[in-house]
Design a protein around this motif. Structure first.
Motif, PDB file in Angstrom:
ATOM      1  N   MET A   1       0.812  -1.206   0.000  1.00 45.46           N
ATOM      2  CA  MET A   1       0.000   0.000   0.000  1.00 45.46           C
ATOM      3  C   MET A   1       0.851   1.263   0.000  1.00 45.46           C
ATOM      4  O   MET A   1       0.380   2.334  -0.328  1.00 45.46           O
ATOM      5  N   SER A   2       2.123   1.148   0.379  1.00 41.43           N
ATOM      6  CA  SER A   2       2.967   2.340   0.444  1.00 41.43           C
ATOM      7  C   SER A   2       3.516   2.740  -0.921  1.00 41.43           C
ATOM      8  O   SER A   2       3.996   3.860  -1.092  1.00 41.43           O
ATOM      9  N   GLN A   3       3.465   1.825  -1.892  1.00 41.05           N
ATOM     10  CA  GLN A   3       4.020   2.104  -3.208  1.00 41.05           C
ATOM     11  C   GLN A   3       2.930   2.633  -4.138  1.00 41.05           C
ATOM     12  O   GLN A   3       2.080   1.890  -4.610  1.00 41.05           O
ATOM     13  N   HIS A   4       2.964   3.929  -4.381  1.00 43.71           N
ATOM     14  CA  HIS A   4       1.963   4.533  -5.242  1.00 43.71           C
ATOM     15  C   HIS A   4       2.484   5.854  -5.781  1.00 43.71           C
ATOM     16  O   HIS A   4       3.486   6.384  -5.323  1.00 43.71           O
ATOM     17  N   PHE A   5       1.790   6.379  -6.785  1.00 42.97           N
ATOM     18  CA  PHE A   5       2.045   7.746  -7.216  1.00 42.97           C
ATOM     19  C   PHE A   5       0.734   8.504  -7.101  1.00 42.97           C
ATOM     20  O   PHE A   5      -0.352   7.912  -7.073  1.00 42.97           O
ATOM     21  N   TRP A   6       0.838   9.816  -7.024  1.00 39.48           N
ATOM     22  CA  TRP A   6      -0.356  10.642  -6.875  1.00 39.48           C
ATOM     23  C   TRP A   6      -0.849  11.088  -8.242  1.00 39.48           C
ATOM     24  O   TRP A   6      -0.118  11.723  -8.996  1.00 39.48           O
ATOM     25  N   PHE A   7      -2.074  10.743  -8.543  1.00 44.91           N
ATOM     26  CA  PHE A   7      -2.687  11.077  -9.824  1.00 44.91           C
ATOM     27  C   PHE A   7      -3.486  12.373  -9.651  1.00 44.91           C
ATOM     28  O   PHE A   7      -4.415  12.436  -8.847  1.00 44.91           O
ATOM     29  N   ASN A   8      -3.124  13.379 -10.412  1.00 48.80           N
ATOM     30  CA  ASN A   8      -3.765  14.684 -10.333  1.00 48.80           C
ATOM     31  C   ASN A   8      -5.203  14.603 -10.863  1.00 48.80           C
ATOM     32  O   ASN A   8      -5.423  14.351 -12.047  1.00 48.80           O
ATOM     33  N   LYS A   9      -6.181  14.809 -10.006  1.00 49.81           N
ATOM     34  CA  LYS A   9      -7.576  14.701 -10.434  1.00 49.81           C
ATOM     35  C   LYS A   9      -7.934  15.736 -11.491  1.00 49.81           C
ATOM     36  O   LYS A   9      -8.844  15.516 -12.301  1.00 49.81           O
ATOM     37  N   LYS A  10      -7.240  16.857 -11.494  1.00 48.50           N
ATOM     38  CA  LYS A  10      -7.541  17.909 -12.464  1.00 48.50           C
ATOM     39  C   LYS A  10      -7.325  17.435 -13.894  1.00 48.50           C
ATOM     40  O   LYS A  10      -7.961  17.940 -14.825  1.00 48.50           O
ATOM     41  N   LEU A  11      -6.432  16.447 -14.084  1.00 49.13           N
ATOM     42  CA  LEU A  11      -6.221  15.895 -15.415  1.00 49.13           C
ATOM     43  C   LEU A  11      -7.497  15.253 -15.949  1.00 49.13           C
ATOM     44  O   LEU A  11      -7.727  15.223 -17.160  1.00 49.13           O
ATOM     45  N   VAL A  12      -8.320  14.747 -15.042  1.00 51.23           N
ATOM     46  CA  VAL A  12      -9.585  14.121 -15.436  1.00 51.23           C
ATOM     47  C   VAL A  12     -10.702  15.154 -15.478  1.00 51.23           C
ATOM     48  O   VAL A  12     -11.412  15.277 -16.473  1.00 51.23           O
ATOM     49  N   THR A  13     -10.854  15.909 -14.405  1.00 53.25           N
ATOM     50  CA  THR A  13     -11.966  16.868 -14.331  1.00 53.25           C
ATOM     51  C   THR A  13     -11.835  17.968 -15.380  1.00 53.25           C
ATOM     52  O   THR A  13     -12.835  18.549 -15.808  1.00 53.25           O
ATOM     53  N   GLY A  14     -10.604  18.273 -15.801  1.00 57.04           N
ATOM     54  CA  GLY A  14     -10.395  19.299 -16.815  1.00 57.04           C
ATOM     55  C   GLY A  14     -10.512  18.797 -18.238  1.00 57.04           C
ATOM     56  O   GLY A  14     -10.396  19.587 -19.190  1.00 57.04           O
ATOM     57  N   GLY A  15     -10.711  17.483 -18.421  1.00 58.45           N
ATOM     58  CA  GLY A  15     -10.913  16.924 -19.752  1.00 58.45           C
ATOM     59  C   GLY A  15      -9.664  16.451 -20.464  1.00 58.45           C
ATOM     60  O   GLY A  15      -9.751  15.912 -21.571  1.00 58.45           O
ATOM     61  N   ASP A  16      -8.485  16.643 -19.842  1.00 56.50           N
ATOM     62  CA  ASP A  16      -7.244  16.239 -20.514  1.00 56.50           C
ATOM     63  C   ASP A  16      -7.149  14.722 -20.653  1.00 56.50           C
ATOM     64  O   ASP A  16      -6.674  14.215 -21.671  1.00 56.50           O
ATOM     65  N   TRP A  17      -7.570  13.983 -19.625  1.00 58.44           N
ATOM     66  CA  TRP A  17      -7.532  12.519 -19.670  1.00 58.44           C
ATOM     67  C   TRP A  17      -8.430  12.003 -20.798  1.00 58.44           C
ATOM     68  O   TRP A  17      -8.042  11.133 -21.577  1.00 58.44           O
ATOM     69  N   ALA A  18      -9.630  12.546 -20.895  1.00 59.27           N
ATOM     70  CA  ALA A  18     -10.581  12.100 -21.910  1.00 59.27           C
ATOM     71  C   ALA A  18     -10.049  12.322 -23.319  1.00 59.27           C
ATOM     72  O   ALA A  18     -10.352  11.538 -24.232  1.00 59.27           O
ATOM     73  N   SER A  19      -9.255  13.364 -23.518  1.00 51.57           N
ATOM     74  CA  SER A  19      -8.780  13.707 -24.855  1.00 51.57           C
ATOM     75  C   SER A  19      -7.584  12.873 -25.314  1.00 51.57           C
ATOM     76  O   SER A  19      -7.229  12.889 -26.493  1.00 51.57           O
ATOM     77  N   LEU A  20      -6.977  12.116 -24.392  1.00 52.78           N
ATOM     78  CA  LEU A  20      -5.828  11.289 -24.766  1.00 52.78           C
ATOM     79  C   LEU A  20      -6.250  10.095 -25.616  1.00 52.78           C
ATOM     80  O   LEU A  20      -7.321   9.521 -25.398  1.00 52.78           O
ATOM     81  N   PRO A  21      -5.415   9.657 -26.552  1.00 56.61           N
ATOM     82  CA  PRO A  21      -5.676   8.402 -27.265  1.00 56.61           C
ATOM     83  C   PRO A  21      -5.600   7.213 -26.304  1.00 56.61           C
ATOM     84  O   PRO A  21      -4.991   7.302 -25.230  1.00 56.61           O
ATOM     85  N   LYS A  22      -6.189   6.102 -26.690  1.00 57.78           N
ATOM     86  CA  LYS A  22      -6.187   4.909 -25.840  1.00 57.78           C
ATOM     87  C   LYS A  22      -4.774   4.476 -25.466  1.00 57.78           C
ATOM     88  O   LYS A  22      -4.514   4.059 -24.325  1.00 57.78           O
ATOM     89  N   ALA A  23      -3.866   4.559 -26.428  1.00 58.16           N
ATOM     90  CA  ALA A  23      -2.490   4.123 -26.160  1.00 58.16           C
ATOM     91  C   ALA A  23      -1.866   4.941 -25.037  1.00 58.16           C
ATOM     92  O   ALA A  23      -1.181   4.397 -24.155  1.00 58.16           O
TER      93      ALA A  23
END
Length: 215
Positions: A1-23
């Protein structure tokens, strides 16, 4: 559980994640899971491809399409072997409450991420972004406290196995970057691979238990 990275939620809420290609959606968490304290990651393309469950050609295409993704940059350098290699830099997100979620490396290193469908990978990140913690159903009322300063609350929050997500399907599909019709198959892949462990209703909405790590 200690091994992780922090994923910025703004990348999703701002639409950047959605705009990425599947790859790119497949490989970004893999690259980010290698991030060191200086924000640098340098996994090779072969390793990225294997952990993402894609071909090396697809991994290369995904890397190219990450150019311009917020908080992500690529620098080329000469390796000791004389070959040109890449270093990836990922900015640290704002870690104030609710701004980022921990993406646990175990999902990637255990091979679970690699076997998810592309739409399931996109949806998992969207669900984690909108997930919330609620342990009320697992503790007696007299033992419950939602005070963040309470030690019991902190322990339950730290050791939780899943978050709940009850956002509308249309919204989750949009944030994942696919059409509403792709949601059922993405959900099937998440269930099949153990990342959705329960589905119920909360009010008039579906509510899913989204695992933070695989069992």
């Amino acid at each position: 559980m200690s091994q992780h990275f922090w994923f910025n939620k703004k990348l999703v809420t701002g639409g950047d994640w959605a705009s990425l290609p599947k790859a790119s959606k497949s490989i970004f968490p893999v690259i980010a899971s290698h991030r060191n304290l200086k924000g640098m990651a340098f996994p090779g393309e072969k390793r990225i491809a294997r952990l993402a469950g894609v071909s090396e050609k697809t991994a290369r295409a995904g890397i190219v399409s990450l150019s311009g993704f917020p908080g992500f940059s690529i620098r080329r350098y000469m390796a000791p072997s004389g070959r040109i290699s890449k270093r990836f830099f990922i900015d640290a997100p704002d870690l104030r409450s609710g701004k980022a979620f921990p993406f646990f490396n175990k999902i990637i290193t255990d091979g679970q991420w690699a076997v998810l469908s592309p739409s399931a990978k996109a949806l998992y990140v969207a669900m984690r972004t909108y997930g919330f913690f609620d342990k009320r159903e697992e503790v007696a009322d007299e033992d419950w406290s939602d005070n963040p300063d309470d030690g019991g609350f902190r322990d339950r929050f730290r050791d939780r196995e899943y978050d709940l997500c009850n956002e509308p399907i249309v919204k989750l599909s949009k944030m994942a970057g696919f059409c509403r019709d792709s949601f059922p198959s993405a959900l099937v892949s998440l269930k099949k691979n153990g990342l959705i462990c329960n589905e119920k209703t909360m009010g008039h909405r579906n509510c899913w238990s989204v695992r933070l790590v695989n069992q």
